[in-house]
Scaffold this motif. Sequence first.
Motif, PDB file in Angstrom:
ATOM      1  N   ILE A  76       0.775  -1.253  -0.106  1.00 11.11           N
ATOM      2  CA  ILE A  76       0.115  -0.003   0.107  1.00 11.11           C
ATOM      3  C   ILE A  76       0.813   1.155   0.149  1.00 11.11           C
ATOM      4  N   GLY A  77       0.942   1.861  -1.144  1.00 19.26           N
ATOM      5  CA  GLY A  77       2.189   2.865  -1.206  1.00 19.26           C
ATOM      6  C   GLY A  77       1.384   4.284  -0.951  1.00 19.26           C
ATOM      7  N   SER A  78       2.231   5.148  -0.617  1.00 17.32           N
ATOM      8  CA  SER A  78       1.730   6.494  -0.643  1.00 17.32           C
ATOM      9  C   SER A  78       2.350   7.349  -1.791  1.00 17.32           C
ATOM     10  N   ALA A  79       1.622   8.684  -1.866  1.00 16.63           N
ATOM     11  CA  ALA A  79       2.090   9.394  -2.862  1.00 16.63           C
ATOM     12  C   ALA A  79       3.326  10.054  -2.759  1.00 16.63           C
ATOM     13  N   ASP A  80       3.779   9.903  -1.570  1.00 19.21           N
ATOM     14  CA  ASP A  80       5.156  10.332  -1.162  1.00 19.21           C
ATOM     15  C   ASP A  80       6.317   9.149  -1.315  1.00 19.21           C
ATOM     16  N   SER A  81       7.108   9.155  -2.409  1.00 20.36           N
ATOM     17  CA  SER A  81       8.047   8.178  -2.571  1.00 20.36           C
ATOM     18  C   SER A  81       8.849   8.117  -1.559  1.00 20.36           C
ATOM     19  N   ARG A  82       9.186   9.099  -0.666  1.00 24.42           N
ATOM     20  CA  ARG A  82      10.127   9.050   0.452  1.00 24.42           C
ATOM     21  C   ARG A  82       9.567   8.170   1.497  1.00 24.42           C
ATOM     22  N   ASN A  96       7.282   5.562   0.866  1.00 29.39           N
ATOM     23  CA  ASN A  96       7.555   4.614   0.598  1.00 29.39           C
ATOM     24  C   ASN A  96       8.779   3.605   0.925  1.00 29.39           C
ATOM     25  N   LYS A  97       9.857   4.289   0.438  1.00 28.34           N
ATOM     26  CA  LYS A  97      11.242   4.099   0.669  1.00 28.34           C
ATOM     27  C   LYS A  97      11.552   3.864   2.212  1.00 28.34           C
ATOM     28  N   ILE A  98      10.834   4.472   3.106  1.00 27.06           N
ATOM     29  CA  ILE A  98      11.217   4.406   4.634  1.00 27.06           C
ATOM     30  C   ILE A  98      10.494   3.334   5.145  1.00 27.06           C
ATOM     31  N   ALA A  99       9.131   2.914   4.597  1.00 27.69           N
ATOM     32  CA  ALA A  99       8.365   1.535   4.719  1.00 27.69           C
ATOM     33  C   ALA A  99       9.225   0.627   4.453  1.00 27.69           C
ATOM     34  N   THR A 100       9.708   0.417   3.107  1.00 22.20           N
ATOM     35  CA  THR A 100      10.605  -0.611   2.542  1.00 22.20           C
ATOM     36  C   THR A 100      11.724  -1.073   3.540  1.00 22.20           C
ATOM     37  N   GLY A 101      12.534   0.268   3.834  1.00 25.34           N
ATOM     38  CA  GLY A 101      13.556   0.102   4.574  1.00 25.34           C
ATOM     39  C   GLY A 101      13.242  -0.405   5.955  1.00 25.34           C
ATOM     40  N   THR A 102      12.344   0.025   6.596  1.00 25.91           N
ATOM     41  CA  THR A 102      12.114  -0.413   7.831  1.00 25.91           C
ATOM     42  C   THR A 102      11.683  -1.802   7.886  1.00 25.91           C
ATOM     43  N   HIS A 103      11.001  -2.357   6.935  1.00 26.36           N
ATOM     44  CA  HIS A 103      10.611  -3.753   6.877  1.00 26.36           C
ATOM     45  C   HIS A 103      11.798  -4.700   6.553  1.00 26.36           C
TER      46      HIS A 103
END
Length: 166
Positions: free
Chosen positions: A80-86, A88-95
């Motif tokens: 589930i992405g956000s309009a803010d690509s940053r 999305n990168k934080i979510a992926t990096g956190t996981h």
Amino acid sequence: MNVKHYSKGLSLLHWLVAIMFAASYIISDGMPKYFDQHLENIDVSGQWVANFHVYAGLAFIAVVLIRLIVRLTSQKPEPIGSADSRLNKIATGTHHLLYLLMFLVPVAGVIGWYEKITIFGDIHVLLMNLMLGLVGLHIAAAIYHQWVLKDGILSRISLLKSEKRN
């Protein structure tokens, strides 16, 4: 095929890891003292907290490895992405960092305990604190998604879904 939910197996493993993490963290009072005694060859085998914490750590490694295998081999829903690509990168990096820490935290503890290496006990505590912060961020993000964005993110990992899972 567009998968809407994580598999029941992966959902179960997610919540099992969460419970094991919480239990091991909560039942760790006195571990620095028990670790020091263990390093000095003082028998702490009769200490319930020490036994629980050490064996829970070993079990945690096994469950996390199973979870990783299931995660890599099962279908998963699109992020589930956000309009803010940053974000999305934080979510992926956190996981990714959470998966790494779910393995490194108990491994450092096991090495420290069984090999009696003090620095690994220190690394275990340091990594555990980092993991605790990331778990807090993970929970806060899930709450934000569920109750602010109202995107139903928690239903994707829920064990209580009555509808058929993909």
